[in-house]
Design a protein around this motif. Structure first.
Motif, PDB file in Angstrom:
ATOM      1  N   VAL A   1      -0.965   5.762 -50.776  1.00 23.67           N
ATOM      2  CA  VAL A   1      -0.117   4.691 -50.250  1.00 23.67           C
ATOM      3  C   VAL A   1      -0.584   4.274 -48.860  1.00 23.67           C
ATOM      4  N   VAL A   2      -0.858   5.253 -48.007  1.00 19.15           N
ATOM      5  CA  VAL A   2      -1.309   4.957 -46.641  1.00 19.15           C
ATOM      6  C   VAL A   2      -2.653   4.233 -46.665  1.00 19.15           C
ATOM      7  N   ILE A   3      -3.578   4.695 -47.481  1.00 19.09           N
ATOM      8  CA  ILE A   3      -4.896   4.058 -47.558  1.00 19.09           C
ATOM      9  C   ILE A   3      -4.769   2.624 -48.078  1.00 19.09           C
ATOM     10  N   SER A   4      -3.940   2.406 -49.097  1.00 19.10           N
ATOM     11  CA  SER A   4      -3.791   1.045 -49.623  1.00 19.10           C
ATOM     12  C   SER A   4      -3.162   0.119 -48.589  1.00 19.10           C
ATOM     13  N   MET A   5      -2.206   0.615 -47.808  1.00 18.14           N
ATOM     14  CA  MET A   5      -1.611  -0.213 -46.748  1.00 18.14           C
ATOM     15  C   MET A   5      -2.627  -0.511 -45.653  1.00 18.14           C
ATOM     16  N   LEU A   6      -3.458   0.450 -45.310  1.00 20.73           N
ATOM     17  CA  LEU A   6      -4.495   0.215 -44.308  1.00 20.73           C
ATOM     18  C   LEU A   6      -5.539  -0.782 -44.802  1.00 20.73           C
ATOM     19  N   LEU A   7      -5.880  -0.733 -46.082  1.00 20.97           N
ATOM     20  CA  LEU A   7      -6.819  -1.699 -46.640  1.00 20.97           C
ATOM     21  C   LEU A   7      -6.234  -3.111 -46.615  1.00 20.97           C
ATOM     22  N   CYS A   8      -4.950  -3.230 -46.943  1.00 26.46           N
ATOM     23  CA  CYS A   8      -4.290  -4.547 -46.855  1.00 26.46           C
ATOM     24  C   CYS A   8      -4.292  -5.041 -45.414  1.00 26.46           C
ATOM     25  N   TYR A   9      -3.981  -4.161 -44.478  1.00 20.49           N
ATOM     26  CA  TYR A   9      -3.968  -4.531 -43.064  1.00 20.49           C
ATOM     27  C   TYR A   9      -5.355  -4.998 -42.619  1.00 20.49           C
ATOM     28  N   ARG A  10      -6.383  -4.253 -43.015  1.00 20.88           N
ATOM     29  CA  ARG A  10      -7.743  -4.606 -42.606  1.00 20.88           C
ATOM     30  C   ARG A  10      -8.181  -5.947 -43.194  1.00 20.88           C
ATOM     31  N   SER A  11      -7.861  -6.173 -44.470  1.00 21.90           N
ATOM     32  CA  SER A  11      -8.275  -7.437 -45.081  1.00 21.90           C
ATOM     33  C   SER A  11      -7.545  -8.624 -44.454  1.00 21.90           C
ATOM     34  N   LEU A  12      -6.277  -8.455 -44.086  1.00 23.40           N
ATOM     35  CA  LEU A  12      -5.554  -9.536 -43.418  1.00 23.40           C
ATOM     36  C   LEU A  12      -6.068  -9.760 -42.004  1.00 23.40           C
ATOM     37  N   ARG A  13      -6.444  -8.689 -41.350  1.00 25.39           N
ATOM     38  CA  ARG A  13      -6.950  -8.793 -39.970  1.00 25.39           C
ATOM     39  C   ARG A  13      -8.310  -9.494 -39.939  1.00 25.39           C
ATOM     40  N   GLU A  14      -9.111  -9.289 -40.965  1.00 31.30           N
ATOM     41  CA  GLU A  14     -10.440  -9.893 -41.009  1.00 31.30           C
ATOM     42  C   GLU A  14     -10.419 -11.316 -41.560  1.00 31.30           C
ATOM     43  N   ALA A  15      -9.305 -11.742 -42.148  1.00 33.02           N
ATOM     44  CA  ALA A  15      -9.219 -13.098 -42.707  1.00 33.02           C
ATOM     45  C   ALA A  15      -9.200 -14.107 -41.570  1.00 33.02           C
ATOM     46  N   HIS A  16     -10.064 -15.111 -41.673  1.00 37.06           N
ATOM     47  CA  HIS A  16     -10.161 -16.120 -40.617  1.00 37.06           C
ATOM     48  C   HIS A  16      -9.179 -17.265 -40.817  1.00 37.06           C
ATOM     49  N   ASP A  17      -8.715 -17.464 -42.038  1.00 38.50           N
ATOM     50  CA  ASP A  17      -7.831 -18.593 -42.318  1.00 38.50           C
ATOM     51  C   ASP A  17      -6.370 -18.175 -42.503  1.00 38.50           C
ATOM     52  N   TRP A  18      -6.001 -16.967 -42.064  1.00 40.98           N
ATOM     53  CA  TRP A  18      -4.629 -16.486 -42.194  1.00 40.98           C
ATOM     54  C   TRP A  18      -4.236 -15.779 -40.908  1.00 40.98           C
ATOM     55  N   SER A  19      -2.992 -15.998 -40.477  1.00 40.30           N
ATOM     56  CA  SER A  19      -2.488 -15.262 -39.322  1.00 40.30           C
ATOM     57  C   SER A  19      -1.024 -14.943 -39.533  1.00 40.30           C
ATOM     58  N   LEU A  20      -0.590 -13.838 -38.986  1.00 38.71           N
ATOM     59  CA  LEU A  20       0.806 -13.434 -39.091  1.00 38.71           C
ATOM     60  C   LEU A  20       1.706 -14.423 -38.370  1.00 38.71           C
ATOM     61  N   THR A  21       1.218 -14.977 -37.269  1.00 39.72           N
ATOM     62  CA  THR A  21       1.992 -15.964 -36.525  1.00 39.72           C
ATOM     63  C   THR A  21       2.296 -17.176 -37.395  1.00 39.72           C
ATOM     64  N   ASP A  22       1.306 -17.669 -38.117  1.00 40.49           N
ATOM     65  CA  ASP A  22       1.532 -18.809 -39.007  1.00 40.49           C
ATOM     66  C   ASP A  22       2.464 -18.438 -40.162  1.00 40.49           C
ATOM     67  N   ALA A  23       2.309 -17.230 -40.664  1.00 47.51           N
ATOM     68  CA  ALA A  23       3.141 -16.797 -41.787  1.00 47.51           C
ATOM     69  C   ALA A  23       4.606 -16.667 -41.386  1.00 47.51           C
ATOM     70  N   LEU A  24       4.862 -16.321 -40.136  1.00 43.02           N
ATOM     71  CA  LEU A  24       6.236 -16.159 -39.669  1.00 43.02           C
ATOM     72  C   LEU A  24       6.788 -17.417 -39.020  1.00 43.02           C
ATOM     73  N   SER A  25       6.075 -18.520 -39.132  1.00 39.27           N
ATOM     74  CA  SER A  25       6.526 -19.787 -38.563  1.00 39.27           C
ATOM     75  C   SER A  25       6.985 -20.709 -39.676  1.00 39.27           C
ATOM     76  N   GLU A  26       7.802 -21.700 -39.289  1.00 38.40           N
ATOM     77  CA  GLU A  26       8.216 -22.706 -40.249  1.00 38.40           C
ATOM     78  C   GLU A  26       8.202 -24.064 -39.579  1.00 38.40           C
ATOM     79  N   GLU A  27       8.073 -25.107 -40.403  1.00 34.04           N
ATOM     80  CA  GLU A  27       8.015 -26.465 -39.876  1.00 34.04           C
ATOM     81  C   GLU A  27       9.387 -26.884 -39.354  1.00 34.04           C
ATOM     82  N   VAL A  28       9.386 -27.474 -38.144  1.00 27.67           N
ATOM     83  CA  VAL A  28      10.613 -27.952 -37.519  1.00 27.67           C
ATOM     84  C   VAL A  28      10.349 -29.360 -37.007  1.00 27.67           C
ATOM     85  N   GLU A  29      11.279 -30.267 -37.244  1.00 26.42           N
ATOM     86  CA  GLU A  29      11.156 -31.624 -36.717  1.00 26.42           C
ATOM     87  C   GLU A  29      11.868 -31.698 -35.376  1.00 26.42           C
ATOM     88  N   LEU A  30      11.130 -32.076 -34.334  1.00 30.32           N
ATOM     89  CA  LEU A  30      11.672 -32.192 -32.989  1.00 30.32           C
ATOM     90  C   LEU A  30      11.595 -33.641 -32.537  1.00 30.32           C
TER      91      LEU A  30
END
Length: 147
Positions: A18-47
């Motif tokens: 379980v720990v190794i699989s979570m670390l592999l997921c973390y590493r693959s997300l960290r190395e992804a250039h077109d994905w970020s946690l900030t974008d994933a936790l954001s939503e569109e707002v009209e101002l």
């Protein structure tokens, strides 16, 4: 000194997997250039674009005349409800893995599956962590009625 039995080895192997699989997921997300946690936790707002005093302005920065529609800008903003849902997901995942390991240990050592009805109620109560996210999504349904 006691020898290590099958149940102990099984629990350690599953926990390590379980720990190794979570670390592999973390590493693959960290190395992804077109994905970020900030974008994933954001939503569109009209101002509405405003000046320093809070008066709506047009694209050139001129205050709007009566009857003109304000200029709206769609931006990605951090979402507290999505962050709370993420924290809740991680907490529930850890509890789920913990209870799963305890059940697996009991099954491997005593050959008996424990009654998990009380644990199921505990997990259902953990869904309260997702309430802000669900309320936010539910309230967006009524945004079609806004003028």
């Amino acid at each position: 000194m006691n020898s290590i039995n099958f149940a102990d080895m099984l629990i350690v192997l599953v926990a390590i997997a379980v720990v190794i699989s979570m670390l592999l997921c973390y590493r693959s997300l960290r190395e992804a250039h077109d994905w970020s946690l900030t974008d994933a936790l954001s939503e569109e707002v009209e101002l509405t674009k405003t000046d320093a005093a809070g008066t709506p302005i047009d694209a050139a920065g001129i205050p709007l005349a009566a009857g003109q529609l304000p200029l709206t800008i769609t931006m990605m903003k951090a979402s507290s409800s999505r962050f709370i849902a993420l924290v809740g997901t991680v907490a529930i995942l850890m509890l789920y893995v913990g209870f799963g390991l305890a059940c697996l240990y009991r099954f491997a050592s005593v050959n008996e599956i424990p009654d998990m009805t009380k644990a199921a109620n505990f997990f259902y109560s953990g869904l309260v962590l997702f309430a802000p996210y669900l309320i936010n999504k539910f309230s967006s349904v009524f945004s079609i009625f806004k003028p």
